[in-house]
Motif scaffolding. Sequence first.
Motif, short mmCIF file in Angstrom:
data_model
loop_
_atom_site.label_atom_id
_atom_site.label_comp_id
_atom_site.label_asym_id
_atom_site.label_seq_id
_atom_site.Cartn_x
_atom_site.Cartn_y
_atom_site.Cartn_z
N PHE A 96 0.83 -1.21 0.00
CA PHE A 96 0.00 0.00 0.00
C PHE A 96 0.87 1.26 0.00
O PHE A 96 0.64 2.18 -0.80
CB PHE A 96 -0.92 0.01 1.22
N LEU A 97 1.86 1.31 0.88
CA LEU A 97 2.71 2.50 0.92
C LEU A 97 3.55 2.64 -0.35
O LEU A 97 3.80 3.74 -0.83
CB LEU A 97 3.63 2.47 2.14
N PRO A 103 3.46 6.78 -4.94
CA PRO A 103 3.14 7.46 -6.21
C PRO A 103 2.29 8.72 -6.01
O PRO A 103 2.46 9.70 -6.74
CB PRO A 103 2.37 6.39 -6.99
N PHE A 104 1.39 8.70 -5.03
CA PHE A 104 0.58 9.89 -4.78
C PHE A 104 1.45 11.04 -4.27
O PHE A 104 1.26 12.20 -4.66
CB PHE A 104 -0.52 9.57 -3.77
N GLY A 105 2.43 10.72 -3.40
CA GLY A 105 3.36 11.75 -2.95
C GLY A 105 4.18 12.31 -4.09
O GLY A 105 4.46 13.52 -4.16
N LEU A 106 4.60 11.44 -5.03
CA LEU A 106 5.33 11.89 -6.21
C LEU A 106 4.46 12.80 -7.07
O LEU A 106 4.94 13.84 -7.57
CB LEU A 106 5.80 10.68 -7.02
N GLY A 181 -0.85 6.07 5.29
CA GLY A 181 -0.53 6.64 3.99
C GLY A 181 -0.64 8.14 3.99
O GLY A 181 0.12 8.84 3.29
N TRP A 182 -1.59 8.69 4.74
CA TRP A 182 -1.75 10.14 4.88
C TRP A 182 -0.46 10.77 5.40
O TRP A 182 -0.01 11.81 4.91
CB TRP A 182 -2.91 10.41 5.84
#
Length: 308
Positions: A96-97, A103-106, A181-182
């Motif tokens: 998940f991370l 990828p969301f952080g990227l 993940g947040w």
Amino acid sequence: MPHATARERRTRRRGLRRRFTARDLAVIGVLLGFAILLDLFIIWGPTVASITLSFSSWDGLSDLNWVGGDNYDTLAGGDYPPFWPAVRNNLLWIAFLGLVATPFGLLLAVVIDRGVRFSRFYQSTIYLPVVLSLAVVGFIAQLVFSRDQGALNAILGNQDNPTDWLGDRDLNIWMVLLAAGWRHTGYVMILYLAGLKAVAPELKEAAAIDGANERQTFLRVVFPTMRPVNVVVLVITIIESLRAFDIVYAINKGRNGLELLSVLVTDNIIGEASRIGFGSAIAVVLLTVSLGFIVTYLVQEMRGEERR
């Protein structure tokens, strides 16, 4: 040739003596020696002790009883029911991370790097959860996902028939992963922002001249250039996934679907059972999984550097 090499070594030693006095060398030796001893005492000492104790049955008070690989046989054979669910959950954390939060952080880093309005505000807001410990994130998750007084059920209007987000074994692991993940997304975003700032503008300009669009420029030029950042992000993601403990312990002590290897280690070593040998075996499994992921990737990276 060997004679010339020995002469060069003597020359380098003389140059070292000229740059550093005996007092300087003594100070350097003391500081390095202290750091090495501290590392051995805090990290490698407990690691070796855990590996050794994993072949024993010991409660910390009675005599040490060597049992060979019985602890590992118990784990592998399914005689300790929480073990395999904990392994599954740890791997789920990595997936998940690594495949969602990273990828969301990227993506957020790329958007902010383009200079959107209020980018400083977005950057600070998204990074804010990183300064919180996972234990605090666990308490926040309870406020959001609680069955009776949680914010999520209030928003969804489920007061009459509330969903037990943290009590349902089929749901709670996903709610915890969202909370973790947040926090992880903000950390990854900052790392990639630093990497994007370090990419030379000339590379992007050259790709544009060659006819590459923004997507092709990012995938073929920018992202490969950030290889050192990618390595750091991957290692951090794996470490964060495997050392996760605080958040699930704050919610329900890592039980009822939230089992993790780190929680099992704690429960067996300092819990009521005081099965230090058995808990050490679980710790060795956790260490092996961690090293397996990290060493494999780093070896591949070093081989790639040699080819280039």
